[in-house]
Design an enzyme around this catalytic site. Structure first.
Site, PDB file in Angstrom:
ATOM      1  N   LYS A   1      30.063  67.938  21.085  1.00  0.00           N
ATOM      2  CA  LYS A   1      31.255  67.886  21.928  1.00  0.00           C
ATOM      3  C   LYS A   1      30.961  67.927  23.429  1.00  0.00           C
ATOM      4  O   LYS A   1      31.752  67.434  24.231  1.00  0.00           O
ATOM      5  CB  LYS A   1      32.204  69.030  21.558  1.00  0.00           C
ATOM      6  CG  LYS A   1      32.872  68.854  20.195  1.00  0.00           C
ATOM      7  CD  LYS A   1      33.978  67.806  20.267  1.00  0.00           C
ATOM      8  CE  LYS A   1      34.819  67.810  18.977  1.00  0.00           C
ATOM      9  NZ  LYS A   1      35.904  66.806  19.052  1.00  0.00           N
TER      10      LYS A   1
ATOM     11  N   SER B   1      26.665  66.903  12.965  1.00  0.00           N
ATOM     12  CA  SER B   1      27.425  66.968  14.222  1.00  0.00           C
ATOM     13  C   SER B   1      27.558  68.349  14.821  1.00  0.00           C
ATOM     14  O   SER B   1      27.829  68.468  16.013  1.00  0.00           O
ATOM     15  CB  SER B   1      28.809  66.362  14.008  1.00  0.00           C
ATOM     16  OG  SER B   1      29.515  67.079  13.027  1.00  0.00           O
TER      17      SER B   1
END
Lengths: 320, 320
Positions: free
Chosen positions: B55, B306
C-alpha cells in the site's frame, strides 16, 4: 588457534565446498527493530535456509568429505530437530542414504518433513532407549557414517560459513551474535570472526535456563547441567561439546543468558515487524540484541536468525 | 487503452518517482511449493514492504504529486487496514500530516502501528457513522487531500510498480497473479503486464465469498454484493472500483475465486515452508496457484504476496 578443532582455512574451504548445496541467505534489516534495540541490527536469515535452518551447512560439508565407499554405505544421525532435516536434505542432494534416529514422540511435522526429504526414520522410546547407542549400533552393523550434531570439525566449519557470508555482506560489524546449543554455530562463528583484519567479537546467546556454556565459561571447563526447561528446544543441551567448547572459550567474546520471556518478545517482534517466521532457538541472538544484553559500545550487530522450524500449533500457543 | 484511468507510462513514472520511499522487495522461490503447485512460482514479497504491504507504493506516488500547498494542508484517508499504514508511513517520510479515519473496534495492533507511524487517528463508530462522509468533511473543512484506497490514478499506478519490479526480476513469466479487493493492485498489474513485449496475462484472486469483481466481469459491469464474510479482510469490498474495474475488464486475464479453506492452507504452507508471515488477503494469489485454480499451461507464475499484517492472536486462531 593451535590445538583447536578447526582453523579459519577450514571455514573458508567449507564455504567453497558447500556453495552449490546451500542458499546464500539474505541479510535483512528493520528500522523499527533498530529503534527498539538502539543499535543497527543485521539479520542473517538462516530461517530461510534450505531445510529451515543453518544445519544443512555443516551436514553438507561433512557429507562432501566422505569417501565414495562411505557415501555408498550412507549416514546416520540422531536428532528430533533441525539437524535431522539438515542431514536428510544434504544426503538427498548428494544421493546418499540417510537414517535418522528420532524420538517416537517427536512432533509429527518434524518427522514428516524429515521423511519428506527422503530419509529413513528410526523411532526410539525416549524413556527406555539411548539414541546415541542406537546410532552407534547402526554405525557398527551397517558401516554408516555418523553425522554428529555439533562435535565434529566438518560440522563446525560448515556452520561457520553462515557467519563468513554475513561478514562478507556487512562490513564494519562491531559484533556477531549466534544462538548456542551444542556450540557448533558459535564455534564456527568465533573462528571466522576472530580471523578478520579487524577481528569481530562473536557472542553466544543461550537460554537463561539452559546456561551450560555460560557456566562452563565461568569456571573454565565443561560442566553438565540437569535437563533444561526452555522453549528454545534447539538449545536444550546439557553440556558444551568437547570440540566446540575449547573454541568458544578461546575465541568467543562471551555468552549472554536470555530469559524465556524475552525469547517470546523477540519472536513476536521479528514475526510482526519483519514478517519472518522464526523458532524460539532461532531468535535467541535477536533477543540478546533487542533486550540490551550486549555491551553498549556494540552498535552494528550481526544477528544469526538460525532457524524457523516451528509448527503453527506451537507458535499459536507461544505468541498467540 | 484509451479511456482507462492510467497508462503504462504512469506506472513507469511512478516507479521512478517512488523508488526512494519504498523497498524493492525480494522475489523468493520454494522447491517444495513448486512441487505442490506443479508450476514454478515466483513470490514477490510485498509482505516485506515498508508498512507490511504494497500500500505504501500507491500512497507515496499520490503524495509526491501533491502541490506544496496541498502537502502543507496534509492528507486524510479512511482505512482500518493496510492502506492506513501505507498512507501514514508515506506521509511521515515526506513530512506531511496525515489523519486516518479508523473504526473504533479496529484491532489495536493496527491502530497502534498506524499511530506509531505518526498519523493522527480519528475513530468512528462502525454502526452509526459513515467513514467516507467523515473523511469528506475533513477535506471540506481543513482542506486536506483525500488519499483513496484504490480508486485514484496515482494509487493504481503506484500499486502497479510491484508487478513492474517482478517482471523486471523474473523474465519469461507466463502469468502474474494478484489479490483483488478494490482492484488497485490488479489494475496496476494488468496495465504493466499487458505492455510487455510479450504481454503477460494478469489474473486476480478473490475470495469465493467476496467475488464482486468476478461477478462483475461475468456480466460486464460493476455489481454490488452484500457485506462479504471472508478471513481475507483486505478483500471485503462490495463493489469493484469505478476506475479500477474498466482496467481489469479490458486488460486482466480473469479473476479466480479462492475458497476460504484454501486460503488457510496456503498461509500454512507459506509460513511453515517459506518462513514468511502473510495475512489471509496477502496469500490469495498463492492459494490460486497452489490449488490448481489457474490454467494448466501457466507454468512460470509471478505471485504477489501482498501483505503480512496480521496480529499473532488472529494467526494462532486461523492456523494454530
Amino acid at each position: 588457534m593451535s590445538g583447536l578443532a578447526i582453523t579459519t582455512a577450514d571455514v573458508t574451504a567449507a564455504y567453497e565446498r558447500i556453495a552449490n548445496g546451500v542458499h546464500r541467505t539474505p541479510v535483512m534489516t528493520s528500522r523499527l527493530l533498530d529503534e527498539i534495540a538502539e543499535r543497527h541490527l543485521f539479520f542473517k536469515c538462516e530461517n530461510l535456509q534450505r531445510g529451515g535452518s543453518f544445519k544443512i551447512r555443516g551436514a553438507t560439508n561433512k557429507l562432501l568429505q566422505l569417501s565414495d565407499d562411505e557415501r555408498r554405505r550412507g549416514v546416520v544421525a540422531y536428532s528430533s530437530g533441525n539437524h535431522a532435516q539438515g542431514v536428510a536434505l544434504a544426503a538427498r542432494g548428494l544421493g546418499v542414504s540417510a537414517v535418522i534416529v528420532m524420538a517416537a514422540d517427536a512432533p509429527s511435522a518434524k518427522v514428516d518433513a524429515t521423511r519428506g526429504y527422503g530419509a529413513d526414520i528410526l523411532m526410539y522410546d525416549r524413556c527406555t532407549d539411548d539414541r546415541e547407542a542406537i546410532a552407534a549400533e547402526i554405525v557398527a552393523r551397517d558401516g554408516r557414517v555418523l553425522v554428529p550434531p555439533y562435535d565434529d570439525p566438518a560440522i563446525i566449519a560448515g556452520q561457520g560459513t553462515a557467519t563468513l557470508e554475513l561478514l562478507q555482506d556487512v562490513p564494519g560489524l562491531d559484533a556477531v551474535v549466534a544462538p548456542v546449543g551444542g556450540g557448533g554455530l558459535l564455534a564456527g562463528a568465533a573462528v571466522i570472526a576472530a580471523s578478520q583484519d579487524r577481528p569481530v567479537p562473536a557472542f553466544g546467546a543461550e537460554p537463561e535456563t539452559a546456561d551450560d556454556t555460560a557456566r562452563s565459561l565461568e569456571i573454565g571447563e565443561r560442566v553438565e547441567i540437569g535437563p533444561p526447561e526452555t522453549i528454545a528446544d534447539g538449545a536444550r543441551v546439557q553440556m558444551p561439546g568437547e570440540l566446540t567448547f575449547p573454541i568458544v572459550r578461546e575465541l568467543a567474546a562471551g555468552v549472554v543468558r536470555v530469559p524465556e520471556a524475552t525469547i517470546v518478545r523477540a519472536m513476536t517482534l521479528v514475526m510482526t515487524r519483519m514478517k519472518l517466521v522464526v523458532e524460539p532457538t532461532g531468535v535467541l541472538a535477536a533477543a540478546a540484541a533487542l533486550e540490551g544484553l550486549l555491551p553498549t559500545d556494540v552498535q552494528r550487530v550481526g544477528i544469526i536468525l538460525s532457524g524457523g522450524n516451528i509448527d503453527l500449533e506451537t507458535l499459536g500457543q507461544l505468541v498467540g
